[in-house]
Design a protein around this motif. Structure first.
Motif, PDB file in Angstrom:
ATOM      1  N   GLY A  46     -24.588  14.910 -23.356  1.00 30.91           N
ATOM      2  CA  GLY A  46     -25.390  14.090 -22.455  1.00 30.91           C
ATOM      3  C   GLY A  46     -24.693  13.635 -21.192  1.00 30.91           C
ATOM      4  N   LEU A  47     -23.349  13.603 -21.189  1.00 31.79           N
ATOM      5  CA  LEU A  47     -22.633  13.096 -20.023  1.00 31.79           C
ATOM      6  C   LEU A  47     -22.720  14.101 -18.864  1.00 31.79           C
ATOM      7  CD1 LEU A  47     -20.866  10.508 -19.560  1.00 31.79           C
ATOM      8  CD2 LEU A  47     -18.897  12.035 -19.663  1.00 31.79           C
ATOM      9  N   PHE A  48     -23.011  13.595 -17.685  1.00 31.49           N
ATOM     10  CA  PHE A  48     -23.159  14.493 -16.544  1.00 31.49           C
ATOM     11  C   PHE A  48     -23.088  13.678 -15.270  1.00 31.49           C
ATOM     12  CE2 PHE A  48     -25.823  17.782 -14.133  1.00 31.49           C
ATOM     13  CZ  PHE A  48     -24.796  18.714 -14.124  1.00 31.49           C
ATOM     14  N   TYR A  49     -23.085  14.375 -14.145  1.00 33.26           N
ATOM     15  CA  TYR A  49     -23.250  13.732 -12.842  1.00 33.26           C
ATOM     16  C   TYR A  49     -23.836  14.764 -11.897  1.00 33.26           C
ATOM     17  CZ  TYR A  49     -22.679  11.066  -8.605  1.00 33.26           C
ATOM     18  OH  TYR A  49     -22.950  10.377  -7.453  1.00 33.26           O
ATOM     19  N   ILE A  50     -24.825  14.356 -11.130  1.00 35.33           N
ATOM     20  CA  ILE A  50     -25.381  15.243 -10.105  1.00 35.33           C
ATOM     21  C   ILE A  50     -26.052  14.411  -9.022  1.00 35.33           C
ATOM     22  CG2 ILE A  50     -27.589  15.538 -11.330  1.00 35.33           C
ATOM     23  CD1 ILE A  50     -27.625  18.432 -10.218  1.00 35.33           C
ATOM     24  N   GLN A  51     -25.863  14.819  -7.775  1.00 34.22           N
ATOM     25  CA  GLN A  51     -26.662  14.325  -6.667  1.00 34.22           C
ATOM     26  C   GLN A  51     -27.568  15.479  -6.255  1.00 34.22           C
ATOM     27  OE1 GLN A  51     -24.645  12.433  -3.378  1.00 34.22           O
ATOM     28  NE2 GLN A  51     -26.453  12.542  -2.057  1.00 34.22           N
ATOM     29  N   ILE A  52     -28.837  15.354  -6.578  1.00 28.67           N
ATOM     30  CA  ILE A  52     -29.763  16.468  -6.406  1.00 28.67           C
ATOM     31  C   ILE A  52     -30.097  16.639  -4.927  1.00 28.67           C
ATOM     32  CG2 ILE A  52     -31.984  17.441  -7.100  1.00 28.67           C
ATOM     33  CD1 ILE A  52     -31.887  15.574  -9.547  1.00 28.67           C
ATOM     34  N   PRO A  53     -29.810  17.802  -4.358  1.00 26.77           N
ATOM     35  CA  PRO A  53     -30.070  18.016  -2.929  1.00 26.77           C
ATOM     36  C   PRO A  53     -31.565  17.974  -2.599  1.00 26.77           C
ATOM     37  CG  PRO A  53     -28.620  19.734  -3.839  1.00 26.77           C
ATOM     38  CD  PRO A  53     -29.202  18.986  -4.999  1.00 26.77           C
ATOM     39  N   PHE A  54     -31.875  17.449  -1.421  1.00 21.64           N
ATOM     40  CA  PHE A  54     -33.235  17.500  -0.847  1.00 21.64           C
ATOM     41  C   PHE A  54     -34.272  16.764  -1.706  1.00 21.64           C
ATOM     42  CE2 PHE A  54     -31.147  21.693  -0.059  1.00 21.64           C
ATOM     43  CZ  PHE A  54     -30.726  21.416   1.249  1.00 21.64           C
ATOM     44  N   LEU A  55     -33.814  15.876  -2.568  1.00 20.84           N
ATOM     45  CA  LEU A  55     -34.751  15.113  -3.395  1.00 20.84           C
ATOM     46  C   LEU A  55     -34.409  13.633  -3.290  1.00 20.84           C
ATOM     47  CD1 LEU A  55     -37.057  15.158  -5.547  1.00 20.84           C
ATOM     48  CD2 LEU A  55     -35.261  15.230  -7.286  1.00 20.84           C
ATOM     49  N   THR A  56     -35.425  12.810  -3.105  1.00 17.69           N
ATOM     50  CA  THR A  56     -35.238  11.366  -3.092  1.00 17.69           C
ATOM     51  C   THR A  56     -36.057  10.727  -4.201  1.00 17.69           C
ATOM     52  OG1 THR A  56     -37.045  11.018  -1.506  1.00 17.69           O
ATOM     53  CG2 THR A  56     -34.812  11.311  -0.610  1.00 17.69           C
ATOM     54  N   VAL A  57     -35.585   9.607  -4.691  1.00 16.98           N
ATOM     55  CA  VAL A  57     -36.287   8.811  -5.700  1.00 16.98           C
ATOM     56  C   VAL A  57     -36.334   7.387  -5.178  1.00 16.98           C
ATOM     57  CG1 VAL A  57     -36.285   7.962  -8.067  1.00 16.98           C
ATOM     58  CG2 VAL A  57     -35.490  10.287  -7.576  1.00 16.98           C
ATOM     59  N   ASN A  58     -37.539   6.816  -5.105  1.00 16.95           N
ATOM     60  CA  ASN A  58     -37.698   5.476  -4.535  1.00 16.95           C
ATOM     61  C   ASN A  58     -37.040   5.376  -3.151  1.00 16.95           C
ATOM     62  OD1 ASN A  58     -39.060   4.335  -6.854  1.00 16.95           O
ATOM     63  ND2 ASN A  58     -37.093   4.380  -7.895  1.00 16.95           N
ATOM     64  N   ASN A  59     -37.205   6.434  -2.345  1.00 18.97           N
ATOM     65  CA  ASN A  59     -36.687   6.489  -0.981  1.00 18.97           C
ATOM     66  C   ASN A  59     -35.167   6.375  -0.916  1.00 18.97           C
ATOM     67  OD1 ASN A  59     -39.312   6.663   0.286  1.00 18.97           O
ATOM     68  ND2 ASN A  59     -39.569   4.488  -0.207  1.00 18.97           N
ATOM     69  N   GLY A  60     -34.493   6.852  -1.952  1.00 23.84           N
ATOM     70  CA  GLY A  60     -33.036   6.861  -1.973  1.00 23.84           C
ATOM     71  C   GLY A  60     -32.534   8.151  -2.582  1.00 23.84           C
ATOM     72  N   PRO A  61     -31.217   8.340  -2.608  1.00 24.74           N
ATOM     73  CA  PRO A  61     -30.651   9.582  -3.146  1.00 24.74           C
ATOM     74  C   PRO A  61     -30.989   9.757  -4.619  1.00 24.74           C
ATOM     75  CG  PRO A  61     -28.941   7.916  -2.864  1.00 24.74           C
ATOM     76  CD  PRO A  61     -30.173   7.378  -2.198  1.00 24.74           C
ATOM     77  N   ALA A  62     -31.253  11.002  -4.997  1.00 21.40           N
ATOM     78  CA  ALA A  62     -31.569  11.324  -6.392  1.00 21.40           C
ATOM     79  C   ALA A  62     -30.264  11.635  -7.119  1.00 21.40           C
ATOM     80  CB  ALA A  62     -32.525  12.504  -6.460  1.00 21.40           C
ATOM     81  N   ILE A  63     -29.784  10.654  -7.867  1.00 22.69           N
ATOM     82  CA  ILE A  63     -28.502  10.778  -8.568  1.00 22.69           C
ATOM     83  C   ILE A  63     -28.724  10.530 -10.046  1.00 22.69           C
ATOM     84  CG2 ILE A  63     -26.258   9.646  -8.902  1.00 22.69           C
ATOM     85  CD1 ILE A  63     -26.173   9.249  -5.862  1.00 22.69           C
TER      86      ILE A  63
END
Length: 343
Positions: A46-63
């Motif tokens: 389950g452990l991971f990390y990603i900043q998803i390119p070209f996607l925002t969530v609640n008008n912020g970075p999708a991390i």
């Protein structure tokens, strides 16, 4: 063995994270009493990390600080030889009929839902986040019996309330997603050990060897580089909102953050007992350290979001903290990769 109909004996499990808790509760219900939240999380890589390119969530970075929604349940069950069923639906009516059938059979099932309209959630926790998980374990007086692992006690939802969150719109729209164990075989300690080893090796690969710069430990550096530029590029107010979004994704919405690092440390401690390997337990301390560092970074980010910290040096310090976190996690996974854990 075929799954038993035992909703009347279902035991609610409170957990740090929803999918871990759902996985733990559903497997315990089928007789796998050894299952714990850390084991479910670790076997499911389950452990991971990603900043998803070209996607925002609640008008912020999708991390995200965790793997893709649904993967923990699927991977953990597969490692243990547990057959599962999971379905999505094209219509609310077909989703309701299938769920009612399982409720009548008294078979507890996991459901993916959105939290924005989840009526028993405090209002401050209702964000547009569609990867929350809960268990429906029956139906009484025309209300569904709900076991949400992040809540202390069970609750109920009406048909209208549950349908609304099962068919929430937006990113990761659940489309009525439902899942449950179908058949459980004999799970020996050897099966558990192999599941643990497989989970560790897959997590090593996910964090160290995924190509590109946005995922794994390199994804942490990717976000760090962005943070250094946000104040000048976005302006102080929007940059603060972006940092607030990272804190929300880390600590509130359910993507894990520092808490998942503590949980992975607990998994390695439990894994060490099954594997009879003290080195695994020693590496768990690295993830406890990483968890502390993520929590410290969140406090600093919150200071910018709330307007207490406003200088470029504050953004630089946050970025530097993420660089240090990356080094700690990279070193820990390299240590795990060098251990002779067998297959």
């Amino acid at each position: 063995m075929e799954i038993a109909s035992q909703a009347d004996t279902f035991q609610h499990v409170q957990a740090a994270h929803c999918e871990n808790g759902v996985t733990t509760a559903l497997l315990r219900h089928q007789g796998l009493e050894f299952m714990t939240e850390p084991l479910a999380f670790g076997m499911g890589s389950g452990l991971f990390y990603i900043q998803i390119p070209f996607l925002t969530v609640n008008n912020g970075p999708a991390i995200s600080f965790r793997t893709m929604p649904g993967a923990i349940f699927k991977r953990t069950c597969k490692s243990l030889g547990v057959d599962i069923t999971h379905k999505k639906f094209s219509s609310e009516d077909s989703a309701r009929k299938f769920l009612d059938q399982k409720a009548e059979q008294k078979i507890p099932v996991g459901c993916q839902v959105g939290v924005f309209h989840l009526t028993y959630f405090p209002k401050e926790y209702r964000f547009h986040f569609n990867a929350h998980n809960l268990i429906v374990f029956g139906k009484e007086d025309n209300r569904y019996l709900i076991s949400d692992p992040v809540m202390e006690n069970t609750t109920t939802l009406s048909d209208e309330e549950l349908t609304r969150v099962r068919f929430a719109k937006g990113t990761f729209a659940p489309r009525g997603h439902i899942y449950f164990p179908e058949r459980v075989g004999v799970v020996t300690e050897d099966v558990i050990r192999k599941g643990i080893v497989k989970g560790i090796k897959r997590n090593v690969g996910d964090m160290l060897h995924i190509p590109g710069s946005v995922a794994g430990v390199d994804g942490i550096r990717h976000t760090s580089n962005h943070i250094r530029k946000w104040r000048d590029k976005l302006g102080l107010k929007k940059a603060g909102l972006y940092l607030g979004q990272i804190v929300r994704m880390q600590e509130e919405i359910g993507t894990g953050g520092g808490g998942f690092r503590f949980l992975y440390g607990a998994f390695l401690e439990q894994a060490a007992a099954y594997l009879h390997n003290d080195q695994v337990a020693n590496i768990s301390e690295d993830f406890t350290k990483s968890g502390d560092m993520w929590r410290a970074s969140a406090i600093k980010m919150a200071g910018v979001y709330k307007g207490r910290l406003t200088e470029q040096k504050d953004f630089e310090e946050i970025a530097d903290m993420l660089v240090e976190i990356r080094l700690v996690e990279k070193d820990a996974f390299k240590k795990l990769s060098k251990l002779n854990l067998g297959k």
